[in-house]
Design an enzyme around this catalytic site. Structure first.
Site, PDB file in Angstrom:
ATOM      1  N   HIS A   1       2.227   5.037   5.776  1.00 43.17           N
ATOM      2  CA  HIS A   1       1.426   4.134   6.614  1.00 43.17           C
ATOM      3  C   HIS A   1       0.188   3.670   5.850  1.00 43.17           C
ATOM      4  O   HIS A   1      -0.146   2.483   5.862  1.00 43.17           O
ATOM      5  CB  HIS A   1       1.045   4.844   7.914  1.00 43.17           C
ATOM      6  CG  HIS A   1       0.331   3.975   8.886  1.00 43.17           C
ATOM      7  ND1 HIS A   1      -0.998   4.151   9.191  1.00 43.17           N
ATOM      8  CD2 HIS A   1       0.758   2.911   9.628  1.00 43.17           C
ATOM      9  CE1 HIS A   1      -1.350   3.235  10.085  1.00 43.17           C
ATOM     10  NE2 HIS A   1      -0.312   2.476  10.364  1.00 43.17           N
TER      11      HIS A   1
ATOM     12  N   ASP B   1       2.629  -0.243  11.665  1.00 37.33           N
ATOM     13  CA  ASP B   1       2.352   0.704  12.748  1.00 37.33           C
ATOM     14  C   ASP B   1       3.628   1.172  13.439  1.00 37.33           C
ATOM     15  O   ASP B   1       3.783   2.362  13.731  1.00 37.33           O
ATOM     16  CB  ASP B   1       1.390   0.087  13.761  1.00 37.33           C
ATOM     17  CG  ASP B   1      -0.032  -0.050  13.229  1.00 37.33           C
ATOM     18  OD1 ASP B   1      -0.318   0.442  12.117  1.00 37.33           O
ATOM     19  OD2 ASP B   1      -0.865  -0.643  13.934  1.00 37.33           O
TER      20      ASP B   1
END
Length: 145
Positions: free
Chosen positions: A75, A119
Site C-alpha cells: 500500500h 486502498d
C-alpha cells in the site's frame, strides 16, 4: 486610506498567509477506514492496523514481518507510485461501493481511480492476511532496521 484601515488590511493578509501554511487533514483516511471494515466485514476495526509490524502505520522501514505487514508495504509503495504521477493519495476523495466481494471502486479515471485502487487492494489484502497479535505495536527500532 486611514492608518487603522491599513492595519486591519495587514492583519487580514498576515492571518491568511498563516492559514495557508497549515497543512490540510487527509481526506481519504475515513474512506480507507471504511474500505478496510467493508473488506473484513467489520471483524476487525481499522485502527488495529495502525501500529502493526514495520509498515502498517505512519512510516515503514526494514523487512515486513509477515503477510499483513507486506500488505501495508504494498500500500505504501502504491501511494509512492501515485505520488510520482502527481497524485496526492492522502487528499484524494474517491467513490466506491461495499459489496459482497468487498470494496469496489466506481468507474473514475486519473488520480481518484489510482488512489481508490491502492486502498481497495490493500483492504482486501488485509482481510485475507492473518493478524498476529505479537506483531502489533512492536518496537520498530529493534525489529524494522
Amino acid at each position: 486610506m486611514y492608518p487603522a484601515h491599513l492595519l486591519v488590511l495587514l492583519a487580514v493578509c498576515v492571518s491568511l498567509l498563516g492559514a495557508a501554511s497549515i497543512p490540510p487533514l487527509p481526506l481519504n483516511v475515513a474512506q480507507f477506514d471504511n474500505m478496510i471494515e467493508c473488506a473484513n466485514y467489520g471483524s476487525r476495526p481499522s485502527w488495529h492496523y495502525m501500529e502493526y509490524g514495520c509498515y502498517c502505520g505512519k512510516e515503514g522501514s526494514g523487512t515486513p514481518v509477515d503477510e499483513l505487514d507486506r500488505c501495508c508495504k504494498a500500500h505504501d509503495d502504491c501511494y509512492t507510485e501515485a505520488e510520482k504521477r502527481r497524485c496526492h493519495p492522502k487528499f484524494s476523495a474517491y467513490s466506491w461501493k461495499c459489496g459482497s466481494d468487498g470494496p469496489t471502486c466506481d468507474p473514475e479515471t486519473g488520480c481518484k481511480r489510482t488512489v481508490c485502487d491502492c486502498d481497495a487492494t490493500a483492504a482486501k489484502c488485509f482481510a485475507k492476511a492473518p493478524f498476529n497479535q505479537a506483531n502489533w505495536n512492536i518496537d520498530t527500532e529493534t525489529h524494522c532496521q
